[in-house]
Each structure stands twice: as structure tokens, then as C-alpha cells.
Scaffold this motif. Structure first.
Motif, PDB file in Angstrom:
ATOM      1  N   MET A  83     -38.169  33.329 -17.414  1.00  0.00           N
ATOM      2  CA  MET A  83     -38.074  33.954 -17.676  1.00  0.00           C
ATOM      3  C   MET A  83     -39.046  35.332 -17.427  1.00  0.00           C
ATOM      4  SD  MET A  83     -34.373  32.965 -17.943  1.00  0.00           S
ATOM      5  CE  MET A  83     -33.828  35.029 -18.103  1.00  0.00           C
ATOM      6  N   LYS A  84     -38.248  36.576 -17.070  1.00  0.00           N
ATOM      7  CA  LYS A  84     -39.049  37.471 -16.864  1.00  0.00           C
ATOM      8  C   LYS A  84     -37.702  38.781 -17.265  1.00  0.00           C
ATOM      9  CE  LYS A  84     -40.070  38.206 -12.767  1.00  0.00           C
ATOM     10  NZ  LYS A  84     -40.938  38.280 -11.024  1.00  0.00           N
ATOM     11  N   VAL A  85     -39.214  39.376 -18.071  1.00  0.00           N
ATOM     12  CA  VAL A  85     -38.962  40.668 -18.342  1.00  0.00           C
ATOM     13  C   VAL A  85     -39.403  42.062 -18.249  1.00  0.00           C
ATOM     14  CG1 VAL A  85     -38.436  42.374 -20.415  1.00  0.00           C
ATOM     15  CG2 VAL A  85     -37.857  39.802 -20.615  1.00  0.00           C
ATOM     16  N   THR A  86     -39.577  42.719 -17.284  1.00  0.00           N
ATOM     17  CA  THR A  86     -39.769  44.244 -16.244  1.00  0.00           C
ATOM     18  C   THR A  86     -38.615  45.811 -16.625  1.00  0.00           C
ATOM     19  OG1 THR A  86     -37.878  43.181 -14.129  1.00  0.00           O
ATOM     20  CG2 THR A  86     -40.134  42.568 -14.602  1.00  0.00           C
ATOM     21  N   VAL A  87     -39.478  46.842 -16.618  1.00  0.00           N
ATOM     22  CA  VAL A  87     -38.647  48.246 -16.620  1.00  0.00           C
ATOM     23  C   VAL A  87     -39.845  48.951 -15.712  1.00  0.00           C
ATOM     24  CG1 VAL A  87     -39.400  49.630 -18.074  1.00  0.00           C
ATOM     25  CG2 VAL A  87     -38.508  48.295 -19.484  1.00  0.00           C
ATOM     26  N   ASN A  88     -38.633  49.055 -14.371  1.00  0.00           N
ATOM     27  CA  ASN A  88     -38.714  49.892 -13.711  1.00  0.00           C
ATOM     28  C   ASN A  88     -39.598  49.465 -12.750  1.00  0.00           C
ATOM     29  OD1 ASN A  88     -37.197  52.053 -14.186  1.00  0.00           O
ATOM     30  ND2 ASN A  88     -38.651  52.985 -15.215  1.00  0.00           N
ATOM     31  N   GLY A  89     -39.823  47.865 -12.784  1.00  0.00           N
ATOM     32  CA  GLY A  89     -40.955  47.169 -11.321  1.00  0.00           C
ATOM     33  C   GLY A  89     -42.192  46.668 -12.632  1.00  0.00           C
ATOM     34  N   THR A  90     -42.401  46.612 -13.395  1.00  0.00           N
ATOM     35  CA  THR A  90     -43.558  46.628 -14.371  1.00  0.00           C
ATOM     36  C   THR A  90     -43.122  45.631 -15.217  1.00  0.00           C
ATOM     37  OG1 THR A  90     -44.375  48.748 -13.979  1.00  0.00           O
ATOM     38  CG2 THR A  90     -45.332  47.682 -16.371  1.00  0.00           C
ATOM     39  N   VAL A  91     -43.670  44.349 -14.935  1.00  0.00           N
ATOM     40  CA  VAL A  91     -43.607  43.235 -15.801  1.00  0.00           C
ATOM     41  C   VAL A  91     -44.030  43.414 -17.088  1.00  0.00           C
ATOM     42  CG1 VAL A  91     -43.832  40.889 -16.635  1.00  0.00           C
ATOM     43  CG2 VAL A  91     -43.660  41.603 -13.830  1.00  0.00           C
ATOM     44  N   ILE A  92     -43.265  42.907 -18.843  1.00  0.00           N
ATOM     45  CA  ILE A  92     -43.795  43.055 -19.829  1.00  0.00           C
ATOM     46  C   ILE A  92     -43.537  41.931 -20.312  1.00  0.00           C
ATOM     47  CG2 ILE A  92     -42.669  45.646 -19.725  1.00  0.00           C
ATOM     48  CD1 ILE A  92     -40.884  45.231 -21.536  1.00  0.00           C
ATOM     49  N   ALA A  93     -42.620  41.357 -20.424  1.00  0.00           N
ATOM     50  CA  ALA A  93     -43.426  39.590 -21.123  1.00  0.00           C
ATOM     51  C   ALA A  93     -42.337  38.908 -19.637  1.00  0.00           C
ATOM     52  CB  ALA A  93     -42.387  39.630 -21.998  1.00  0.00           C
ATOM     53  N   GLU A  94     -43.340  37.625 -20.034  1.00  0.00           N
ATOM     54  CA  GLU A  94     -42.938  36.323 -19.119  1.00  0.00           C
ATOM     55  C   GLU A  94     -43.504  34.965 -19.444  1.00  0.00           C
ATOM     56  OE1 GLU A  94     -42.998  35.275 -14.288  1.00  0.00           O
ATOM     57  OE2 GLU A  94     -44.861  36.940 -15.085  1.00  0.00           O
ATOM     58  N   SER A  95     -42.512  34.140 -19.493  1.00  0.00           N
ATOM     59  CA  SER A  95     -42.604  32.820 -20.279  1.00  0.00           C
ATOM     60  C   SER A  95     -41.085  31.890 -19.482  1.00  0.00           C
ATOM     61  CB  SER A  95     -42.592  33.203 -21.299  1.00  0.00           C
ATOM     62  OG  SER A  95     -42.718  31.737 -22.037  1.00  0.00           O
ATOM     63  N   ASP A  96     -41.946  30.581 -19.332  1.00  0.00           N
ATOM     64  CA  ASP A  96     -40.921  29.374 -19.628  1.00  0.00           C
ATOM     65  C   ASP A  96     -40.495  28.675 -20.466  1.00  0.00           C
ATOM     66  OD1 ASP A  96     -41.405  29.913 -16.593  1.00  0.00           O
ATOM     67  OD2 ASP A  96     -43.392  28.963 -16.270  1.00  0.00           O
ATOM     68  N   GLU A  97     -40.246  29.163 -21.701  1.00  0.00           N
ATOM     69  CA  GLU A  97     -40.219  28.524 -22.783  1.00  0.00           C
ATOM     70  C   GLU A  97     -40.025  29.255 -23.465  1.00  0.00           C
ATOM     71  OE1 GLU A  97     -44.164  27.357 -24.751  1.00  0.00           O
ATOM     72  OE2 GLU A  97     -44.504  26.400 -22.801  1.00  0.00           O
ATOM     73  N   THR A  98     -39.263  30.284 -23.394  1.00  0.00           N
ATOM     74  CA  THR A  98     -38.132  31.341 -24.286  1.00  0.00           C
ATOM     75  C   THR A  98     -36.892  30.101 -24.989  1.00  0.00           C
ATOM     76  OG1 THR A  98     -36.988  31.494 -22.399  1.00  0.00           O
ATOM     77  CG2 THR A  98     -38.488  32.794 -22.582  1.00  0.00           C
ATOM     78  N   LYS A  99     -36.398  30.707 -26.025  1.00  0.00           N
ATOM     79  CA  LYS A  99     -35.646  30.679 -26.678  1.00  0.00           C
ATOM     80  C   LYS A  99     -34.224  30.999 -26.857  1.00  0.00           C
ATOM     81  CE  LYS A  99     -38.631  27.956 -29.861  1.00  0.00           C
ATOM     82  NZ  LYS A  99     -39.367  27.940 -31.402  1.00  0.00           N
ATOM     83  N   VAL A 100     -33.116  30.487 -26.748  1.00  0.00           N
ATOM     84  CA  VAL A 100     -32.031  30.821 -26.755  1.00  0.00           C
ATOM     85  C   VAL A 100     -30.938  30.737 -27.638  1.00  0.00           C
ATOM     86  CG1 VAL A 100     -29.370  31.711 -25.493  1.00  0.00           C
ATOM     87  CG2 VAL A 100     -31.819  30.772 -24.076  1.00  0.00           C
ATOM     88  N   VAL A 101     -31.019  31.976 -28.588  1.00  0.00           N
ATOM     89  CA  VAL A 101     -30.194  32.349 -29.511  1.00  0.00           C
ATOM     90  C   VAL A 101     -29.232  33.540 -29.613  1.00  0.00           C
ATOM     91  CG1 VAL A 101     -30.094  32.768 -31.918  1.00  0.00           C
ATOM     92  CG2 VAL A 101     -31.981  31.532 -31.068  1.00  0.00           C
ATOM     93  N   GLU A 102     -28.022  33.282 -29.591  1.00  0.00           N
ATOM     94  CA  GLU A 102     -26.863  34.527 -29.550  1.00  0.00           C
ATOM     95  C   GLU A 102     -27.035  35.076 -27.970  1.00  0.00           C
ATOM     96  OE1 GLU A 102     -27.133  36.497 -32.912  1.00  0.00           O
ATOM     97  OE2 GLU A 102     -25.489  35.021 -33.998  1.00  0.00           O
ATOM     98  N   ASN A 103     -27.150  34.703 -27.098  1.00  0.00           N
ATOM     99  CA  ASN A 103     -27.355  35.044 -25.613  1.00  0.00           C
ATOM    100  C   ASN A 103     -28.717  36.128 -25.006  1.00  0.00           C
ATOM    101  OD1 ASN A 103     -24.549  33.521 -24.627  1.00  0.00           O
ATOM    102  ND2 ASN A 103     -23.491  34.497 -25.290  1.00  0.00           N
ATOM    103  N   ASN A 104     -28.809  35.660 -26.608  1.00  0.00           N
ATOM    104  CA  ASN A 104     -30.661  35.951 -26.249  1.00  0.00           C
ATOM    105  C   ASN A 104     -31.686  35.730 -25.898  1.00  0.00           C
ATOM    106  OD1 ASN A 104     -29.664  38.994 -26.312  1.00  0.00           O
ATOM    107  ND2 ASN A 104     -29.441  38.922 -28.484  1.00  0.00           N
ATOM    108  N   HIS A 105     -32.861  35.888 -24.511  1.00  0.00           N
ATOM    109  CA  HIS A 105     -34.080  35.008 -24.411  1.00  0.00           C
ATOM    110  C   HIS A 105     -34.713  35.866 -25.425  1.00  0.00           C
ATOM    111  CE1 HIS A 105     -33.109  32.441 -21.329  1.00  0.00           C
ATOM    112  NE2 HIS A 105     -32.340  33.438 -21.011  1.00  0.00           N
ATOM    113  N   TYR A 106     -35.413  34.939 -26.453  1.00  0.00           N
ATOM    114  CA  TYR A 106     -36.643  35.386 -27.195  1.00  0.00           C
ATOM    115  C   TYR A 106     -38.079  34.977 -26.625  1.00  0.00           C
ATOM    116  CZ  TYR A 106     -33.778  36.806 -31.029  1.00  0.00           C
ATOM    117  OH  TYR A 106     -32.625  37.180 -32.017  1.00  0.00           O
TER     118      TYR A 106
END
Length: 93
Positions: A1-24
Motif C-alpha cells: 500500500m502507498k499513500v501519496t499527496v499530489n504525487g509525493t509518497v508519504i507512506a509505503e508498506s506491504d505490512e499494513t493492518k486493516v481496521v474498519e476499512n482503514n489501512h494502518y
């Protein structure tokens, strides 16, 4: 999973945990240099008190972009310290 803001990566991981439809995301997968502590906090009855982060990305400050549980309740210990992001403020893929 990857989190971006306007093309800038601010978080990236293959080990997120999903709780209530949110990736932690694990704390080590978040670009901490982009974040500052927010004064915002909220309380979840089963997870505990959440703390928030602001982010500085591309010269823009985005308030309360993410949250985490620094001292999660017993049922949420698996996400303690992990960071989740507001889907309306970032792109998650």
C-alpha cells in the motif's frame, strides 16, 4: 500500500493492518520528516484516544492528515503506534 499527496509518497508498506476499512501503516513506513504533531485528539470507545499529525507536502500544510493510537486499548493493541490516513486528504493505493 502507498499513500501519496499530489504525487509525493508519504507512506509505503506491504505490512499494513486493516481496521474498519482503514489501512494502518507501521510507523517505520511513514516519512516522519514530513509530519508534525497536531493538537487534535479523538476518542474511540474500543481503540482508545487517537493523536493526529499534520503534514507539510510541497509547501502546503495539511492539518490532521493522519491519526494513530499511542496507547491503544487491549482490543486494538495490534495497531498501537500505526498510522492511518484520511482518504479525503490523500491518495491510497
Amino acid at each position: 500500500m502507498k499513500v501519496t499527496v499530489n504525487g509525493t509518497v508519504i507512506a509505503e508498506s506491504d505490512e499494513t493492518k486493516v481496521v474498519e476499512n482503514n489501512h494502518y501503516f507501521p510507523p517505520s513506513s511513514v516519512k516522519k520528516e514530513l509530519f508534525t504533531d497536531s493538537s487534535t485528539s479523538t476518542v474511540c470507545p474500543w481503540k482508545g484516544t487517537a493523536s493526529y499529525y499534520n503534514a507539510e507536502v510541497g509547501g502546503e500544510t495539511i492539518n490532521d492528515i493522519a491519526w494513530y493510537y499511542p496507547d491503544a486499548k487491549e482490543k486494538a493493541k495490534n495497531i498501537e503506534g500505526y498510522v492511518a490516513f484520511y482518504k479525503t486528504k490523500v491518495q491510497i493505493e
